[in-house]
Design a protein around this motif. Structure first.
Motif, PDB file in Angstrom:
ATOM      1  N   ALA A  26       0.849  -1.200   0.000  1.00 38.27           N
ATOM      2  CA  ALA A  26       0.000   0.000   0.000  1.00 38.27           C
ATOM      3  C   ALA A  26       0.878   1.242   0.000  1.00 38.27           C
ATOM      4  O   ALA A  26       1.992   1.246   0.525  1.00 38.27           O
ATOM      5  CB  ALA A  26      -0.917   0.005   1.223  1.00 38.27           C
ATOM      6  N   PHE A  27       0.351   2.307  -0.607  1.00 38.38           N
ATOM      7  CA  PHE A  27       1.053   3.586  -0.579  1.00 38.38           C
ATOM      8  C   PHE A  27       0.853   4.251   0.776  1.00 38.38           C
ATOM      9  O   PHE A  27      -0.090   3.967   1.507  1.00 38.38           O
ATOM     10  CB  PHE A  27       0.529   4.506  -1.686  1.00 38.38           C
ATOM     11  N   ARG A  28       1.771   5.174   1.105  1.00 44.12           N
ATOM     12  CA  ARG A  28       1.664   5.940   2.343  1.00 44.12           C
ATOM     13  C   ARG A  28       1.278   7.375   2.035  1.00 44.12           C
ATOM     14  O   ARG A  28       1.726   7.947   1.038  1.00 44.12           O
ATOM     15  CB  ARG A  28       3.003   5.943   3.105  1.00 44.12           C
ATOM     16  N   GLY A  29       0.466   7.954   2.936  1.00 45.05           N
ATOM     17  CA  GLY A  29       0.114   9.361   2.795  1.00 45.05           C
ATOM     18  C   GLY A  29      -0.441   9.667   1.418  1.00 45.05           C
ATOM     19  O   GLY A  29      -1.327   8.968   0.920  1.00 45.05           O
ATOM     20  N   PHE A  30       0.100  10.717   0.789  1.00 50.21           N
ATOM     21  CA  PHE A  30      -0.391  11.101  -0.544  1.00 50.21           C
ATOM     22  C   PHE A  30       0.551  10.638  -1.653  1.00 50.21           C
ATOM     23  O   PHE A  30       0.535  11.193  -2.750  1.00 50.21           O
ATOM     24  CB  PHE A  30      -0.638  12.615  -0.642  1.00 50.21           C
ATOM     25  N   GLN A  31       1.353   9.597  -1.392  1.00 44.68           N
ATOM     26  CA  GLN A  31       2.246   9.080  -2.435  1.00 44.68           C
ATOM     27  C   GLN A  31       1.488   8.785  -3.725  1.00 44.68           C
ATOM     28  O   GLN A  31       1.929   9.150  -4.813  1.00 44.68           O
ATOM     29  CB  GLN A  31       2.939   7.804  -1.958  1.00 44.68           C
ATOM     30  N   GLN A  32       0.357   8.093  -3.590  1.00 48.39           N
ATOM     31  CA  GLN A  32      -0.363   7.710  -4.801  1.00 48.39           C
ATOM     32  C   GLN A  32      -0.894   8.922  -5.554  1.00 48.39           C
ATOM     33  O   GLN A  32      -0.892   8.942  -6.793  1.00 48.39           O
ATOM     34  CB  GLN A  32      -1.520   6.761  -4.467  1.00 48.39           C
TER      35      GLN A  32
END
Length: 614
Positions: free
Chosen positions: A25-31
């Motif tokens: 899963a991505f963290r924070g607003f990485q995606q």
């Protein structure tokens, strides 16, 4: 509603995250950043060290067609950055002055043929016509400008070559750009956008909070001995960085630690390039080394298991302090940011500003940076709250993981003490036309009889002996805090004390002065921890801790054999999870965070063999 193309790109990004990097899963607003750049948008990303900035351009580089060009100011670290990507199966290369002509030609050919995913360049390379001609021959997927705060002329890491990077958009207007940094106030962020021609870029600003780092600022007494106590009691065998202001202090501190059984190396501009490179490589590739350095060291260091950053001298700005302390705990595990701070630091920094090159505006800017740093040192509030407020992030909840939270300092009405000290400075200046440093003024207040007092007849002053209610150390704290609040000034080559315009309000009883009283026992996050235990294994069961140490031994051997830093193989956090989960099959191992396809294929059987060993 997202288009099919957008959904496909997001799916591709998530697939790359798991397959290549081993995260689910991505963290924070990485995606959000990744989706924006993959779609061709420009971005300015502020994310704390250890927050996953690199993935914000590495994954778009693997999803978009072409080669991502990464601008990095760190020639000495490009090899390690490329090694880390190669280890997960990414085709990466670099071009810099350390390469042989043949090596450079091979990388250039791979770039033109589209056989690279990422190409690392130093900013000065983009000022060379041959480099620009090379880039024109390939297909560029994006430009990533790392350590983008280096463009700020008011910043602590200013690099003139960064100013020319605005040409990227002019020469390749269709290629998206992403600028990234861990340290920038709103003013610095605006400056970055303007200077890099990123005014239309979307800004992504993460929280600056690093909850795993414990911030502690202690009164400076015998700083090297204080540091040694910290390392012996709380960080035995841990890797860390110690920052000193001068080259001489770096050398003496490294020698002191080594003589007391702590493996330490020096790093500063006075050492020859070969020694600096060897010491940096040893720090990156060996466990448990302490690097003693000037601020010339550290930017771009990806070593995730730095357990402490210590400052033996006061940083010049909050930005510098945050940037340097941020090199601790990149893996998210508990770490310490420790600063020893005293009166002489304030005197020295004020003098450096007064004698610095530049116009009045420049000196005022330096003074404003120092004032903010002094305010952080002298606060009675939660340090993390004040640190975050500096970067424009408002929070009211105390963190519970800084010295002012763990051992709250007292505040006291220091108005009378301030009046006594300011009166001593006033009488020396106005009655005797003399100025002296803090030590002599304190001796007068304490009523000390010594040769200097007698020589100048200062035992006849009305302020002689009126300050016996405070100790010498307490008076030094008063001087330090009055300097920090601008109620005293430092002047001349000898650091003599002088009154300021604000002093009159205190002497005239129009202003009260609240001062900080240091707690008798400094805060310690791990005072109850058994001596010699490691932060990394502190919460593991004995069986898991034993497995972790065996895995570390295997990793060290593998890293030495391959000539790469240990963290390139696996981070401590990944080894911790492997030790805790004790997977018995490759399928189980593939579910551990940080184990992607390439590393599973390369190291999977070896890890299972280590786990199966009694």
């Amino acid at each position: 509603m997202a288009s099919p193309t957008d959904l496909r790109a997001a799916s591709d990004a998530l697939d790359v995250l798991g397959r290549v990097f081993g995260y689910d899963a991505f963290r924070g607003f990485q995606q959000d950043v990744i989706d924006h750049v993959v779609a061709g948008g420009d971005a300015l990303v502020l994310m704390p060290t250890g927050g996953g900035k690199s993935l914000c351009y590495q994954i778009p580089a693997l999803v978009r067609d072409g080669v991502a060009v990464v601008v990095s100011p760190l020639i000495a670290l490009m090899q390690d950055q490329v090694d880390a990507l190669t280890a997960v199966g990414v085709r990466a290369g670099f071009l810099n002055s350390t390469q042989t002509l043949d090596a450079r030609r091979r990388v250039e050919a791979a770039f033109v043929a589209g056989e690279l995913d990422l190409l690392y360049l130093a900013p000065e390379a983009l000022g060379v016509r041959s480099t620009l001609a090379l880039l024109d021959r390939g297909r560029i997927s994006l430009f990533a400008i790392d350590e983008a705060h280096c463009v700020s002329q008011w910043g602590h890491d200013f690099r003139p070559d960064y100013l020319a990077l605005s040409m990227l958009h002019e020469r390749w207007p269709e290629v998206p750009r992403i600028a990234l940094t861990a340290t920038a106030t709103s003013a610095t962020r605006t400056e970055i956008a303007t200077r890099l021609n990123l005014d239309g870029a979307r800004h992504f600003v993460a929280s600056f909070d690093r909850p795993n780092i414990q911030y502690r600022i202690v009164p400076k007494r015998e700083p090297r001995k204080q540091l040694l106590t910290l390392l012996r009691d709380e960080h035995p065998g841990d890797a860390g960085i110690v920052y000193c202001l001068s080259r001489a202090s770096v050398d003496k501190t490294a020698e002191f630690l080594t003589a007391n059984g702590v493996a330490a190396l020096p790093y500063h501009a006075g050492l020859d390039a070969g020694t600096r490179a060897r010491n940096q490589q040893r720090f990156l590739r060996e466990d448990g080394l302490v690097m003693v350095a000037t601020i010339a060291f550290g930017m771009g260091i990806d070593k995730p298991d730095v357990r402490f950053v210590a400052h033996l001298d006061l940083p010049k700005s909050v930005e510098g302090y945050y940037q340097e302390t941020g090199r601790a705990g990149r893996d998210g595990l508990p770490s310490t940011a420790w600063l020893a701070y005293g009166l002489q630091d304030v005197v020295q920094q004020r003098k450096m500003i007064e004698t610095s090159d530049g116009d009045l505006a420049h000196r005022r800017n330096l003074a404003a940076h120092l004032d903010a740093m002094l305010a952080l040192c002298e606060t009675v509030r939660c340090r993390r709250v004040q640190l975050l407020e500096y970067f424009g992030e408002t929070t009211t909840a105390a963190c519970g993981n800084c010295d002012t939270c763990l051992t709250p300092p007292e505040s006291w009405d220091g108005t009378v003490a301030a009046q006594k000290l300011l009166s001593a400075v006033f009488r020396l200046d106005r009655e005797r036309n003399q100025r002296f440093g803090a030590g002599h003024c304190i001796d007068i207040l304490l009523g000390k009889q010594n040769d200097k007092i007698s020589q100048y007849g200062h035992d006849s002053l009305t302020v002689f002996g009126i300050g016996s209610e405070l100790s010498e150390a307490e008076w030094r704290g008063v001087v330090r805090q009055l300097l920090a609040e601008g109620l005293l000034a430092v002047e001349g080559d000898y650091g003599t004390l002088a009154l300021t315009e604000a002093s009159a309000d205190v002497l005239g009883r129009r202003r009260t002065v609240t001062l900080r009283r240091e707690p008798e026992k400094p805060a310690s996050s791990r005072s109850s921890k058994p001596r010699g235990s490691s932060t990394v294994v502190a919460e593991l069961t004995p069986a898991a801790a034993s497995l972790f140490e065996r895995l570390r031994g295997w990793r060290a051997s593998s890293a030495k054999e391959q000539g790469v830093p240990a963290y390139v193989i696996f981070h401590d956090a990944t080894l911790r999870q492997i030790a805790s989960d004790a997977p018995s099959t490759l399928a189980d191992l593939s579910r551990v965070s940080g184990v992607g396809e390439n590393k599973l294929a390369k190291y999977g059987e070896q890890i299972l063999a280590v786990l199966a060993t009694d």
